[in-house]
Design a protein around this motif. Structure first.
Motif, short mmCIF file in Angstrom:
data_model
loop_
_atom_site.label_atom_id
_atom_site.label_comp_id
_atom_site.label_asym_id
_atom_site.label_seq_id
_atom_site.Cartn_x
_atom_site.Cartn_y
_atom_site.Cartn_z
N SER A 162 86.04 48.25 -68.70
CA SER A 162 86.46 47.87 -67.36
C SER A 162 85.55 46.85 -66.71
O SER A 162 85.91 46.24 -65.70
N GLY A 163 84.36 46.62 -67.27
CA GLY A 163 83.45 45.65 -66.69
C GLY A 163 82.07 45.76 -67.27
O GLY A 163 81.86 46.47 -68.28
N TYR A 164 81.10 45.10 -66.67
CA TYR A 164 79.73 45.09 -67.17
C TYR A 164 78.78 44.68 -66.06
O TYR A 164 79.20 44.17 -65.01
N VAL A 165 77.50 44.87 -66.30
CA VAL A 165 76.45 44.35 -65.43
C VAL A 165 75.65 43.35 -66.24
O VAL A 165 75.11 43.70 -67.31
N PRO A 166 75.58 42.08 -65.83
CA PRO A 166 74.86 41.07 -66.62
C PRO A 166 73.38 41.39 -66.73
O PRO A 166 72.80 42.03 -65.85
N GLN A 167 72.79 40.94 -67.84
CA GLN A 167 71.36 41.13 -68.03
C GLN A 167 70.59 40.35 -66.97
O GLN A 167 70.90 39.22 -66.67
#
Length: 318
Positions: free
Chosen positions: A312-317
């Motif tokens: 459903s999504g992600y958190v960028p590094q």
């Protein structure tokens, strides 16, 4: 050949003992030939995607130009694409070996679920086996030897409390450390967590960021299975909560969740999991600049009658 690990030995997420075992046997070089490598830009967002028709069956002949990726509602250009069986899959079986699993029906036991799944995989697919109770440990490193996986199930005698969320966190990290390509964690459990230090939502966020689909198979008594003729009419409260959490793991990561109490349910779960793994597309795009916060991702297709599921999504590094 594989290197069995003793109960209580924990795989380290970033430098897994699975890798060490494979190095000792010279298996990493051969495995590298099967792994799909995207360019080494660490910021690339890679999505595992499954295209299905109206009946939930995998669609196997999708082209790159039929997919569309959006991030927070804004279209993104697909920079990298692979489809289906361009490389073998890697599957990590995560088996609940806590005391509560001693009551599951033999016909739908973790061993029987794994046996059905192994029989349906492609020869080039690799499988590893891990167990958990209040802790997580490796049993067999990634191998093509199906019988070795089954033989080592004897090391998974039910005992102790259940740290399901902690184990899923370890498993997703272990699998992600083995490079790109088709992959999934298949957890076989009764879904009841009694000992985790971590919260389910935190683990879901991390597994979603790693792009590791989680397939959850809840093995239960027919009395607790709404699809069974023997269903008692109401699930135990703990089992109901546990299954709902497993559904969330699956939905957020791009996998699927199943309740199994007999061979028919077992076969349906195995058919679905293997069918999706065989036809798992990999889509990569360069994320737009912005703060390190959760970004919602959606993959769609212009082909009529087809839908696409992914994380459903992600958190960028940062």
């Amino acid at each position: 050949m594989t290197v069995p690990l003793q109960r209580g030995v924990v795989w380290a997420g970033g430098a897994s003992l699975l890798v060490a075992g494979a190095l000792a046997l010279g298996e990493v070089a051969r495995a590298e030939d099967q792994v799909l490598h995207f360019p080494s830009r660490t910021e690339l967002v890679v999505l595992s995607a499954i295209a299905v028709d109206r009946h939930g069956r995998p669609v196997t002949n999708m082209r790159q130009d039929e997919f569309a990726v959006s991030e927070d509602g804004r279209p993104q250009q697909i920079a990298h694409f692979s489809q289906g069986r361009e490389a073998g899959a890697r599957i990590l079986f995560l088996i609940d070996a806590s005391g509560s699993m001693g009551t599951v029906p033999k016909v739908a036991s973790p061993y029987m679920v794994a046996r059905q799944l192994l029989a349906m995989l492609e020869p080039g697919d690799q499988v590893a086996l891990a167990g958990f109770d209040h802790k997580y440990w490796g049993v067999v490193g990634f191998t093509n030897d199906r019988q070795t996986i089954l033989d080592h199930f004897r090391e998974l005698e039910p005992f102790g409390s259940t740290a399901l969320h902690d184990a899923l966190d370890h498993a997703a990290s272990d699998l992600a450390s083995h490079g790109e390509g088709r992959r999934a964690v298949v957890v076989i459990t009764d879904g009841v967590d009694t000992a985790s230090r971590q919260k389910a939502e935190d683990v879901i966020i991390r597994s979603r960021a790693l792009d590791v689909p989680i397939y959850a198979v809840s093995v239960v008594s027919p009395l607790d299975d709404p699809t069974s003729d023997q269903f008692a009419g109401q699930k135990q409260a703990a089992a109901q909560v546990g299954h709902e959490v497993l559904i969330r793991y699956a939905e957020m990561s791009g996998g699927a969740a199943f309740v199994v109490s007999d061979f028919a349910g077992l076969k349906l779960a195995a058919d679905t999991i293997v069918g999706e793994l065989k036809h798992q597309y990999r889509l990569g795009y360069d994320p737009p600049p912005g703060p390190s916060r959760f970004r919602r991702v959606e993959v769609t297709t212009r082909r009529k009658g087809v839908s696409v599921k992914t994380r459903s999504g992600y958190v960028p590094q940062s």
